[in-house]
Design an enzyme around this catalytic site. Structure first.
Site, PDB file in Angstrom:
ATOM      1  CG  ASP A  51     -12.091 -12.163  11.394  1.00  0.00           C
ATOM      2  OD1 ASP A  51     -11.070 -11.502  11.122  1.00  0.00           O
ATOM      3  OD2 ASP A  51     -12.773 -12.729  10.526  1.00  0.00           O
ATOM      4  CE  LYS A  73     -11.481  -6.534   7.666  1.00  0.00           C
ATOM      5  NZ  LYS A  73     -10.857  -5.261   7.407  1.00  0.00           N
ATOM      6  CG  MET A 182     -22.440  -8.048   9.886  1.00  0.00           C
ATOM      7  SD  MET A 182     -21.234  -7.921   8.536  1.00  0.00           S
ATOM      8  CE  MET A 182     -21.881  -9.159   7.409  1.00  0.00           C
TER       9      MET A 182
END
Length: 531
Positions: A51, A73, A182
């Protein structure tokens, strides 16, 4: 039915022949926070699928022969669709490979494991899940913030702010300690929702950016003032802690992780130890060059000088994709071009089979690597990593050929198109993405420039130079003031065209990479420090 049964038997036999997928937690940063089991698996990996937030150090723990797939991502950029990642795991396992699927933190904490495990189960692929240290736990600890306390916090909640509208803010407001992942881009909304549902303005808050990394940063304050403290700063990737336990950081007086690491960093004998380097790539695309510079001792400050996003309209690109059979060649000159072209290909319910018969030319090894992640080999890569070399070294006559060129919507160089057109080709240019100047200069970068604490500024494209110049103007620096502001700062360019723009706008260039790649740029800076 018989053919299908035989195919299933063959695929199961391939899986039983030794292929296995390990879904591994990478922890929050480098090898220091990696489990022993994870390290063992990395050392044996034949395929490594990782990732965006996985530390570059960890990739070096795999054998040199390991096949690497970056399926990261990151917000604001096209990302590998989850269905493609699922298929990639299955396909590699069926080939009998030992596959490590490396996920930042812990695989089961916002790690999107369910889809991948379902795909492995449905195809009878062997797999194992290896836990990792989640940043939800590690980041507060590394910042000196206990998540529980007999008086201040008898419980805590971990949540993702990726979709804040879906959260039950009324309930969350009543929990003593919140750990938010996030949430860097949603800080305004988080604070608004908490205050709206009754959280006191003086509630302490800490924002921990790049936890466990050399560039770790920590901001502390209250719901009332944290936005003012972080205005203009790039926050992601960040862990946010909200609650009275944040006050314990000052009481416990634990040494900051960044201070401990920085002392070790500056006292080392690495070639760039003690040097502060300003990196001006686009937001979300600077991690690779930052990591490379940090590994040789530099302190890195990120100053996003360019933003990448969709074009004003997809119409031209969509029309071209719908008529791919008309084209002889597809030219891709950047990873952005690759990302956005394939994003639209999938959006139009097409896939790589629709490219059959179409030859592909790319500029640069990074662009080629991005293409290979989609299981496509370029038919041509020019020996020099610049677009102009495509024309000089093109492997066949382009007269009468129809060429599709997905590119930046505005501000790109016209030399390639004019040269191919002059040789008789029909070049169809379509906007695949757009680049623009950020609204404001990053405050930490601006502060470093004003204090004359920057040793080197890196430029990886002409546009980053132009937008850097524009950002200085927006900050009130007139043309004649640039000489004073940059002073003894070393200006490092990735190649001739970027150097030309540096000379035009900044008055000079001090370092130019011999190999026109990010690796070449880093090496040129290292070599310059030796002289």
């Amino acid at each position: 039915m018989l053919a299908k049964a035989l195919k299933t038997q063959r695929e199961s036999a391939m899986t039983r022949s030794g292929g296995k997928v390990y879904l591994v937690g990478a922890g929050p940063a480098g090898a220091s926070y990696l489990t022993v089991r994870a390290q063992q698996l990395l050392a044996q990996a034949e395929v490594l699928i990782y990732d965006a937030l996985v530390d570059e150090q960890l990739l070096q723990l795999a054998p040199a022969s390991t096949t690497l797939f970056d399926v990261g991502k990151r917000g604001g950029k096209p990302s590998t669709p989850q269905a493609e990642i699922d298929w990639l795991l299955v396909e590699q396992c069926r080939q009998g490979k030992q596959v490590v699927r490396l996920k930042s933190g812990d695989p089961f904490i916002f790690g999107r494991c369910t889809s991948e495990i379902q795909a492995l189960i449905e195809t009878d692929c062997s797999f194992e899940v290896i836990p990792g240290l989640s940043s939800a736990l590690a980041a507060p600890l590394l910042a000196g913030i206990p998540l529980t306390d007999p008086v201040l916090s008898r419980c805590f909640a971990v949540l993702s702010a990726h979709e804040p509208a879906e959260l039950d803010w009324q309930t969350l407001t009543g929990i003593e300690t919140l750990v938010i992942l996030m949430g860097g881009r949603q800080l305004n909304e988080i604070i608004y929702q908490l205050q709206r549902h009754g959280k006191p303005q003086q509630t302490p808050i800490a924002i921990i950016r790049w936890a466990g990394h050399l560039q770790q940063q920590i901001w502390t304050g209250t719901l009332a003032d944290i936005l003012e403290q972080t205005a203009g700063k790039s926050l992601p990737p960040a862990v946010i802690v909200i609650g009275e336990v944040v006050r314990l950081r000052q009481f416990l007086q634990l040494p900051d992780m960044e201070n401990r690491q920085q002392k070790t960093h500056l006292n080392s004998q690495q070639p760039l130890a003690g040097k502060t380097i300003l990196v001006t790539r686009s937001a979300g695309q600077s991690s690779e060059v930052c990591e490379s510079l940090q590994q040789v001792g530099a302190q890195v400050i990120e100053m996003p000088a360019i933003e990448i996003g969709p074009p004003s309209s997809w119409e031209a690109l969509d029309h071209a994709i719908s008529n791919l059979k008309e084209f002889d060649w597809l030219i891709l000159t950047s990873t952005n071009g690759v990302d956005y072209f394939f994003e639209r290909l999938i959006a139009l319910k097409k896939d790589i089979r629709d490219l059959a018969g179409l030859k592909i030319a790319v500029v640069g090894e990074k662009t080629a690597a991005s293409l290979k992640q989609r299981y496509l080999q370029p038919d041509f890569i020019p020996p020099n990593f610049v677009a102009d070399a495509l024309v000089d070294y093109f492997p066949e006559s382009v007269e009468g050929k129809k060429i599709l060129f997905p590119r930046v919507e505005s501000g790109g160089r016209e030399v390639l198109v004019k040269a191919f057109t002059g040789k008789g080709a029909n070049v169809v240019e379509v906007a695949a993405y757009e680049s623009r100047c950020p609204a404001v200069i990053a405050s930490d970068a601006w502060e470093a420039l004003q204090q004359h604490s920057v040793d080197v500024i890196t430029f990886a494209s002409s546009k980053t130079v132009k937008y850097f110049y524009q950002l200085l103007g927006q900050a009130g620096v007139e043309t004649h003031g640039i000489t004073y502001l940059l002073g003894d700062v070393c200006i490092a360019s990735i190649g001739p065209q970027t150097s030309k723009t540096c000379k035009e706008l900044l008055g000079r260039v001090d370092i130019e990479a011999q190999e026109y790649t990010l690796e070449g740029l880093c090496q040129a800076i290292i070599e310059a420090q030796k002289t």
